[in-house]
Write a protein that holds these residues in place. Structure first.
Motif: not given
Length: 75
Positions: A24-32
């Motif tokens: 995956a392109s990231t391991a975390s997605i912020s609330v914003a």
């Protein structure tokens, strides 16, 4: 590519991918990012012939239940 967009979450989202041929392109997605809409890319990079499977799971942020997608690819 998967568009992740949600409202009313209580924290950051965690992204996990199983299956050695997937990432995956990231391991975390912020609330914003989730509130604005985040394009999550899952990449299939087979290093061996055959059919490969995996799972994309998005958890955290108060999601109940977690979001899960089955992945498959064939080289």
């Amino acid at each position: 590519t998967l568009q992740v967009k949600t409202a009313d979450i209580t924290g950051d989202l965690t992204v996990a991918v199983t299956g050695a041929m997937f990432s995956a392109s990231t391991a975390s997605i912020s609330v914003a990012q989730a509130s604005a809409g985040y394009e999550l890319t899952v990449t299939y990079t087979p290093s061996a012939s055959g059919t490969h499977t995996g799972t994309l799971t998005i958890t955290g942020g108060g999601l109940n239940p977690a979001y899960s997608v089955s992945l498959s690819g064939k080289k």
